[in-house]
Design a protein around this motif. Structure first.
Motif, mmCIF file in Angstrom:
data_model
loop_
_atom_site.group_PDB
_atom_site.id
_atom_site.type_symbol
_atom_site.label_atom_id
_atom_site.label_comp_id
_atom_site.label_asym_id
_atom_site.label_seq_id
_atom_site.Cartn_x
_atom_site.Cartn_y
_atom_site.Cartn_z
ATOM 1 N N GLY A 181 0.787 -1.225 0.000
ATOM 2 C CA GLY A 181 0.000 0.000 0.000
ATOM 3 C C GLY A 181 0.821 1.278 0.000
ATOM 4 O O GLY A 181 0.584 2.177 -0.822
ATOM 5 N N PRO A 182 1.811 1.421 0.922
ATOM 6 C CA PRO A 182 2.617 2.642 0.918
ATOM 7 C C PRO A 182 3.329 2.886 -0.408
ATOM 8 O O PRO A 182 3.421 4.030 -0.866
ATOM 9 N N ALA A 183 3.832 1.824 -1.041
ATOM 10 C CA ALA A 183 4.506 1.982 -2.329
ATOM 11 C C ALA A 183 3.521 2.454 -3.398
ATOM 12 O O ALA A 183 3.852 3.312 -4.239
ATOM 13 N N CYS A 184 2.307 1.920 -3.369
ATOM 14 C CA CYS A 184 1.291 2.341 -4.334
ATOM 15 C C CYS A 184 0.886 3.798 -4.108
ATOM 16 O O CYS A 184 0.710 4.559 -5.066
ATOM 17 N N ALA A 185 0.728 4.180 -2.836
ATOM 18 C CA ALA A 185 0.368 5.569 -2.528
ATOM 19 C C ALA A 185 1.481 6.516 -2.962
ATOM 20 O O ALA A 185 1.219 7.600 -3.520
ATOM 21 N N LYS A 186 2.731 6.129 -2.712
ATOM 22 C CA LYS A 186 3.866 6.949 -3.133
ATOM 23 C C LYS A 186 3.866 7.100 -4.653
ATOM 24 O O LYS A 186 4.067 8.213 -5.184
ATOM 25 N N ALA A 187 3.624 6.010 -5.374
ATOM 26 C CA ALA A 187 3.592 6.071 -6.836
ATOM 27 C C ALA A 187 2.479 7.001 -7.317
ATOM 28 O O ALA A 187 2.675 7.781 -8.259
ATOM 29 N N ALA A 188 1.317 6.945 -6.653
ATOM 30 C CA ALA A 188 0.205 7.810 -7.045
ATOM 31 C C ALA A 188 0.561 9.282 -6.872
ATOM 32 O O ALA A 188 0.246 10.116 -7.730
ATOM 33 N N LEU A 189 1.231 9.610 -5.759
ATOM 34 C CA LEU A 189 1.592 11.003 -5.496
ATOM 35 C C LEU A 189 2.607 11.516 -6.522
ATOM 36 O O LEU A 189 2.511 12.653 -7.001
ATOM 37 N N PHE A 190 3.580 10.688 -6.880
ATOM 38 C CA PHE A 190 4.614 11.125 -7.818
ATOM 39 C C PHE A 190 4.092 11.132 -9.254
ATOM 40 O O PHE A 190 4.347 12.074 -10.009
ATOM 41 N N LEU A 191 3.369 10.095 -9.643
ATOM 42 C CA LEU A 191 2.882 10.010 -11.019
ATOM 43 C C LEU A 191 1.835 11.066 -11.331
ATOM 44 O O LEU A 191 1.716 11.511 -12.478
ATOM 45 N N SER A 192 1.072 11.470 -10.309
ATOM 46 C CA SER A 192 0.054 12.507 -10.515
ATOM 47 C C SER A 192 0.659 13.905 -10.549
ATOM 48 O O SER A 192 -0.033 14.879 -10.857
ATOM 49 N N GLY A 193 1.946 14.022 -10.204
ATOM 50 C CA GLY A 193 2.598 15.318 -10.176
ATOM 51 C C GLY A 193 2.382 16.077 -8.888
ATOM 52 O O GLY A 193 2.819 17.225 -8.757
ATOM 53 N N THR A 194 1.744 15.438 -7.905
ATOM 54 C CA THR A 194 1.507 16.108 -6.624
ATOM 55 C C THR A 194 2.811 16.330 -5.878
ATOM 56 O O THR A 194 3.023 17.354 -5.236
ATOM 57 N N VAL A 195 3.710 15.344 -5.929
ATOM 58 C CA VAL A 195 5.026 15.434 -5.297
ATOM 59 C C VAL A 195 6.068 15.304 -6.396
ATOM 60 O O VAL A 195 5.990 14.405 -7.234
ATOM 61 N N ARG A 196 7.054 16.180 -6.391
ATOM 62 C CA ARG A 196 8.058 16.196 -7.461
ATOM 63 C C ARG A 196 9.464 15.876 -6.980
ATOM 64 O O ARG A 196 10.371 15.707 -7.780
ATOM 65 N N LYS A 197 9.657 15.832 -5.647
ATOM 66 C CA LYS A 197 11.004 15.540 -5.155
ATOM 67 C C LYS A 197 10.906 14.826 -3.818
ATOM 68 O O LYS A 197 9.892 14.897 -3.126
ATOM 69 N N GLN A 198 11.978 14.124 -3.458
ATOM 70 C CA GLN A 198 12.058 13.436 -2.173
ATOM 71 C C GLN A 198 12.227 14.458 -1.060
ATOM 72 O O GLN A 198 12.907 15.467 -1.241
ATOM 73 N N PRO A 199 11.621 14.230 0.137
ATOM 74 C CA PRO A 199 11.868 15.135 1.248
ATOM 75 C C PRO A 199 13.282 14.980 1.762
ATOM 76 O O PRO A 199 13.877 13.913 1.670
ATOM 77 N N SER A 200 13.833 16.067 2.290
ATOM 78 C CA SER A 200 15.184 15.996 2.843
ATOM 79 C C SER A 200 15.173 15.205 4.133
ATOM 80 O O SER A 200 14.144 15.003 4.761
ATOM 81 N N GLU A 201 16.362 14.762 4.556
ATOM 82 C CA GLU A 201 16.453 13.927 5.744
ATOM 83 C C GLU A 201 16.045 14.690 6.989
ATOM 84 O O GLU A 201 15.646 14.108 7.985
ATOM 85 N N GLU A 202 16.172 16.037 6.935
ATOM 86 C CA GLU A 202 15.847 16.819 8.119
ATOM 87 C C GLU A 202 14.352 16.934 8.336
ATOM 88 O O GLU A 202 13.875 17.256 9.410
ATOM 89 N N GLU A 203 13.547 16.692 7.263
ATOM 90 C CA GLU A 203 12.108 16.853 7.397
ATOM 91 C C GLU A 203 11.528 15.709 8.202
ATOM 92 O O GLU A 203 11.898 14.559 8.034
ATOM 93 N N LYS A 204 10.594 16.025 9.057
ATOM 94 C CA LYS A 204 9.968 15.022 9.893
ATOM 95 C C LYS A 204 8.630 14.624 9.283
ATOM 96 O O LYS A 204 7.820 15.479 8.967
ATOM 97 N N PRO A 205 8.359 13.316 9.134
ATOM 98 C CA PRO A 205 7.112 12.875 8.519
ATOM 99 C C PRO A 205 5.890 13.433 9.210
ATOM 100 O O PRO A 205 4.900 13.728 8.575
#
Length: 421
Positions: free
Chosen positions: A383-407
């Motif tokens: 599920g998490p991998a599918c959700a991540k793919a949906a966010l990136f493929l839809s253009g909602t997210v364009r880059k990985q968060p930096s290590e300093e960012e907290k989920p």
């Protein structure tokens, strides 16, 4: 190895079993968190480990005697679902969310029911209940992924609204199907009065839930302390659940009605958060028990059917979401990738599987439970991998968060959806 069923004290056997389940669930999450899997997956795996088919630490007699935990856990889950039926919010989102939710949920229901009936020639009651369970979606994995990648925008808002309503559709579908199944006798003939009685009792339970929600608002919202608010909410939910048990109907719709009536009467969101903070041990025991109930020897029997269920449900969710988006004329990217965010399944579906096991005769009930539990672990892993793919493929997210960012600081928290556990 000491087996608890060798003890002479039933009380000691139950208390030690509860301790083992809580500790096993906790320890399992240490591993699943490192693997970035939801806690539910760890709880189910812990239950399998301490259950009778692996380590045998929890006796079968204790597992069989704790059916009431299922009803109590479902009461709390359904109460929380009722929170999202606030009329003001539904008016703001309009018909779009409702149309998409109905089509994606019912498409999964229809696809799974048809596959089980036409491909495997399984009994209609089995197919209907499994199909109804397939319409549910577990939001936790998707919401955690949204937070992790700080996702914002219309696509994210649409996802959180759909997953909030999705379980409610599953609860209604399952209640209707269970009433239909109960109305069919051994010869396959429909008994109208048997069909009518559960529906009437369910309608009465919903009305009772609405009245209980209004009463709860009058009792809770005032100068009550946090402790007293919790006591009153839990007392009301247990009362509704117990009354439903007397007439042998599911407490799901009634407890969902309590939450819906309470929030629409002006109830505070804080009350839902307080209840959510108080229930993790109950939900942990519920999921560990579900894992312990898994009939491991039946995995071989249910293998092909389970694989078919796993993929057909995903296909139904995807096509239903695509069709709903097409009807509502959403953006092309939303239409293509929304279905990927609706893959995870646990929580409500596991509770419904436990209810289906009671309704269906022996092997069929065990088969439903086995399919849902085993596929639930797989869904929560992919599920998490599918959700991540949906966010990136839809253009909602364009880059990985930096290590300093907290989920936990990620976007999406203004959507009103609770923090994922």
């Amino acid at each position: 190895m000491l087996h608890l069923d060798a003890l002479n004290s039933p009380a000691a056997e139950i208390i030690l079993s509860l301790s083992i389940m809580l500790l096993a669930g906790f320890l399992a999450t240490r591993l699943t968190q490192k693997l970035r899997l939801p806690n539910v997956t760890g709880y189910i795996l812990a239950g399998i480990a301490v259950g009778p088919y692996v380590l045998g630490l929890v006796p079968g007699s204790v597992i069989d005697g704790m059916d009431f935990v299922t009803d109590i856990a479902l009461a709390f889950i359904a109460f929380g679902v009722g929170r999202y039926f606030k009329l003001e919010k539904l008016k703001e989102t309009g018909a779009k969310v409702i149309v998409i939710t109905l089509l994606e949920a019912l498409a999964a229901f229809g696809a799974v029911t048809a596959a089980m009936l036409l491909v495997f020639r399984l009994p209609l009651p089995f197919c209907l209940l499994l199909g109804a369970i397939s319409s549910a979606t577990a939001p936790a994995s998707t919401i955690m992924t949204i937070r992790q990648y700080r996702a914002k925008g219309p696509f994210v808002n649409l996802i959180v609204q759909i997953v909030a309503l999705d379980d409610a559709v599953a609860l209604v579908a399952f209640s209707m199907c269970s009433a239909m199944v109960s109305a069919v006798d051994g010869a396959g003939a429909v008994r109208p009065m048997t069909l009518l009685a559960p529906l009437l009792w369910s309608a009465a339970a919903v009305l009772g839930g609405v009245l209980a929600g209004l009463l709860l608002h009058a009792l809770v919202d005032g100068s009550r302390s946090r402790e007293h608010r919790l006591v009153l909410v839990i007392a009301v939910l247990l009362a509704i659940t117990g009354l439903c048990a007397i007439v042998d109907i599911s407490p799901l719709l009634a407890c969902m009605a309590v939450g819906t009536a309470y929030i629409n009467a002006g109830g505070r969101k804080l009350t839902f958060e307080e209840v959510s903070d108080a229930t993790p041990p109950i939900l942990l025991i519920f999921f560990v028990l579900s894992g312990a109930r898994l009939q491991v020897p039946m995995l071989a029997t249910a293998g092909l059917i389970g694989v078919c269920y796993f993929f057909v449900r995903i296909l139904g969710k995807y096509l239903g979401a695509w069709a709903g988006c097409a009807v509502c004329r959403t953006q092309a990217s939303t239409r293509r990738w929304l279905g990927l965010a609706l893959v995870p399944q646990a929580g409500v579906s596991i509770g419904l599987a436990a209810l289906a096991e009671r309704i269906l005769p022996g092997p069929e009930g065990l088969m439903v439970s086995t399919i849902i539990l085993s596929s639930g672990v797989l869904y929560e892993m992919v599920g998490p991998a599918c959700a991540k793919a949906a966010l990136f493929l839809s253009g909602t997210v364009r880059k990985q968060p930096s290590e300093e960012e907290k989920p936990e600081e990620a976007a999406g928290e203004d959507s009103g959806y609770p923090k994922a556990s």
